[in-house]
Design an enzyme around this catalytic site. Structure first.
Site, mmCIF file in Angstrom:
data_model
loop_
_atom_site.group_PDB
_atom_site.id
_atom_site.type_symbol
_atom_site.label_atom_id
_atom_site.label_comp_id
_atom_site.label_asym_id
_atom_site.label_seq_id
_atom_site.Cartn_x
_atom_site.Cartn_y
_atom_site.Cartn_z
ATOM 1 N N GLY A 75 0.818 -1.210 0.000
ATOM 2 C CA GLY A 75 0.000 0.000 0.000
ATOM 3 C C GLY A 75 0.851 1.259 0.000
ATOM 4 O O GLY A 75 0.583 2.217 -0.732
ATOM 5 N N TYR A 76 1.885 1.248 0.812
ATOM 6 C CA TYR A 76 2.782 2.409 0.902
ATOM 7 C C TYR A 76 3.500 2.624 -0.423
ATOM 8 O O TYR A 76 3.573 3.747 -0.928
ATOM 9 C CB TYR A 76 3.783 2.183 2.029
ATOM 10 C CG TYR A 76 4.692 3.358 2.298
ATOM 11 C CD1 TYR A 76 4.260 4.430 3.081
ATOM 12 C CD2 TYR A 76 5.987 3.405 1.783
ATOM 13 C CE1 TYR A 76 5.090 5.505 3.339
ATOM 14 C CE2 TYR A 76 6.825 4.470 2.028
ATOM 15 C CZ TYR A 76 6.365 5.524 2.807
ATOM 16 O OH TYR A 76 7.196 6.603 3.058
ATOM 17 N N ALA A 77 4.028 1.546 -1.008
ATOM 18 C CA ALA A 77 4.736 1.663 -2.284
ATOM 19 C C ALA A 77 3.811 2.185 -3.381
ATOM 20 O O ALA A 77 4.191 3.045 -4.182
ATOM 21 C CB ALA A 77 5.328 0.311 -2.685
#
Length: 257
Positions: free
Chosen positions: A161-163
């Protein structure tokens, strides 16, 4: 400071909003902007944590105010920008720093975690850019600086999700630059390397991963929040007026490996 440096890098008379500035990178960048002459709006979800940073800015001789808002809620983001503009009647600099990370293998990454991370890291950034951009375009000037990540360029491990969100922030920065740079609004991004913050606490505590990370940083150290100061002042100032749509790594040389 010489007249030349004041003209190029000074921020006197400017008003800056730094989201997620009650601690870590955001706090350091807010103080750097204040030292360059800007008045600063401090933001975080917890109103009780804003006063200390407001006091630090005021000790530097600049005006400051704290505005609590949850960047994962579009209505909060719009209210934050509206209140930021109303504080001094204008907003010259927006730093979209607020963000969060959830570390889970992709097959176990829940919908709730995905939605939470994308909601803050991407939806919140776009909503803030749109609201502040409308104001800046009407004035014919403004600086928007999005805080991206090394994972704007790389995929990372166990942070899908962060990437995804930080990759999108890089593309959003370029898209807005394409529309707004001819109208006096510069949109750029900074990609911090591995910094000693709460977001990287788990990595710092992992002896194996920490060693792997350090071995790839040519500067041979983790970054500190203060390592962002020069880049943020530069991109907020007149010295960067012909820069737009860039994603600038501040990473100790990581991207050069």
């Amino acid at each position: 400071m010489s007249n030349y440096l004041q003209q190029k890098f000074g921020l006197a008379g400017k008003v800056a909003l730094v989201t997620g500035s009650s601690q870590g990178l955001g706090r350091s960048m807010a103080l750097a902007l204040a030292q360059a002459g800007a008045d600063v709006i401090i933001n975080g979800r917890d109103a009780s944590k804003l006063g200390a940073v407001v006091a630090e800015v005021e000790k530097l001789g600049r005006r400051a105010v704290g505005i609590a808002a949850d960047l994962g809620k579009r209505e909060d983001v719009q209210r934050l920008i509206d209140q930021a503009i109303a504080w001094q009647g204008h907003l010259d600099i927006l730093v979209n720093n607020a963000g969060l990370i959830k570390r889970t293998p992709a097959v176990d990454h829940s919908d709730a975690d995905w939605d939470l991370v994308l909601g803050v890291n991407l939806d919140g950034v776009f909503t803030a850019c749109r609201a502040a951009g409308k104001h800046m375009l009407a004035r014919g000037s403004g600086k928007i600086i999005n805080i991206a990540s090394l994972l704007t360029f790389f995929g990372g491990i166990t942070v899908p999700g962060y990437a995804a969100s930080k990759g999108a922030v890089g593309q959003l920065t370029k898209a807005l630059s394409n529309e707004w740079s001819s109208k006096g609004v510069n949109v750029n991004a900074i990609s911090p390397g591995y910094m000693r913050t709460d977001n990287t606490a788990a990595l710092q505590a992992d002896a194996v991963r920490s060693k792997e990370i350090l071995s790839r940083i040519p500067a041979n150290r983790w970054g500190e929040p203060g390592d962002m100061d020069g880049a943020i002042v530069f991109l907020a100032s007149a010295a960067s007026d012909y820069l737009s749509g860039i994603v600038m790594p501040v990473d100790g040389g990581w991207c050069g490996r």
